[in-house]
Design an enzyme around this catalytic site. Sequence first.
Site, PDB file in Angstrom:
ATOM      1  CD  GLU A 115      -2.399  -1.468   2.704  1.00  0.00           C
ATOM      2  OE1 GLU A 115      -2.685  -0.449   3.370  1.00  0.00           O
ATOM      3  OE2 GLU A 115      -2.626  -2.626   3.098  1.00  0.00           O
ATOM      4  CD  GLU A 141      -8.397   1.809   5.475  1.00  0.00           C
ATOM      5  OE1 GLU A 141      -8.300   1.268   6.589  1.00  0.00           O
ATOM      6  OE2 GLU A 141      -7.638   1.532   4.523  1.00  0.00           O
TER       7      GLU A 141
END
Length: 393
Positions: free
Chosen positions: A197, A308
Amino acid sequence: MAVQFSSGRRRRRRALILLLCFMVLIPLSCAAPGMRISRQKLEVQKHLRRLNKPAAKSIQMRPNFHPEGLYDENKVASRPRDRPKTITQLWHLNGRCPEGTIPIRRTKKDDVLRASSVKRFGKKKHRTIPKPTSADPDLINESGHQHAIAYVEGDKYYGAKATINVWEPKIQQPNEFSLSQLWILGGSFGEDLNSIEAGWQVSPDLYGDNNTRLFTYWTSDAYQATGCYNLLCSGFIQINSEIAMGASIFPVSGYRGSQYDISILVWKDPKEGNWWMQFGNDYVLGYWPSFLFSYLADSASMIEWGGEVVNSEPDGEHTSTQMGSGHFPEEGFGKASYFRNIQIVDGSNNLKAPKGIGTFTEQSNCYDVQNGNNGDWGSYFYYGGPGKNPNCA
């Protein structure tokens, strides 16, 4: 006298740069006879010694191959109002690191003490990956994480790229965060999940402030025992002296104001099998060795791009922590946050527009996503939202 003053000033400036570039240890204070030191303090001190290592030269390994088509988007002129501004990191105001060294953000005692435990410092909690194919309404906030993403699956992927609009979202609770990133995923969504990520985040718990920061993360077992943010554990090997992981990004976009974005590329070297990360067009930052992973040692099975947040439901209500700009995607450019020129790397090491893009969000009244395609931005989407509002209780 002028020469001596100038020389001293240069020495002081170089010392400041070295402080920024190296992990300089502060000597531990001596305890008086009979003074009790708690077990927690000893664990924290031990952990800080492991993280704050003395300065060392880095090994200047380079990737064997870049994906073809890497700079193609630069050949397409953006419309004047859409042209991004220059972006940098705040520590650059004080200088740069010497060649052959890397900048590392110093870890302080307070950073570790904010974590739930020394062992969990720098690690994500479990179940933070959005799984679009199983959006059971009863499980929306089981993990406390909510998303607004675009994704592709059903093929073998060897990398991903995106240009990500940068904002400074407001965070309601210190234990919450807001981020915008790409995910490169392999394996199932069980305990064998592999993930790489990269993107930007605001995380008061991790950094002790509300600044927008560049970050990376990896795990090979669904966040259980492996992986961490940035350089807080072994794994990601940085080679670049210009860009610091975990450092503040500056400036950030403003509502109805100037827009800033960053470009991130992660790809698998076809020869060595390592996963490399590039920031912008000029900075190859480092790599995740292939041996860290099981599924990603071969390829990824899903790519995700988007936002997120952690929703800790303060006072039993949905958090007001913002995602992206804190505004819904329908507001468009200059108001809503975007990802543009999203691409995947295929088995021939070519950067291509993804096919069959899906979108996903757990609660569209809280955070939403809308995708599109045009000549300037290729595949893109707007995403985000304010969290708590009259339609998101």
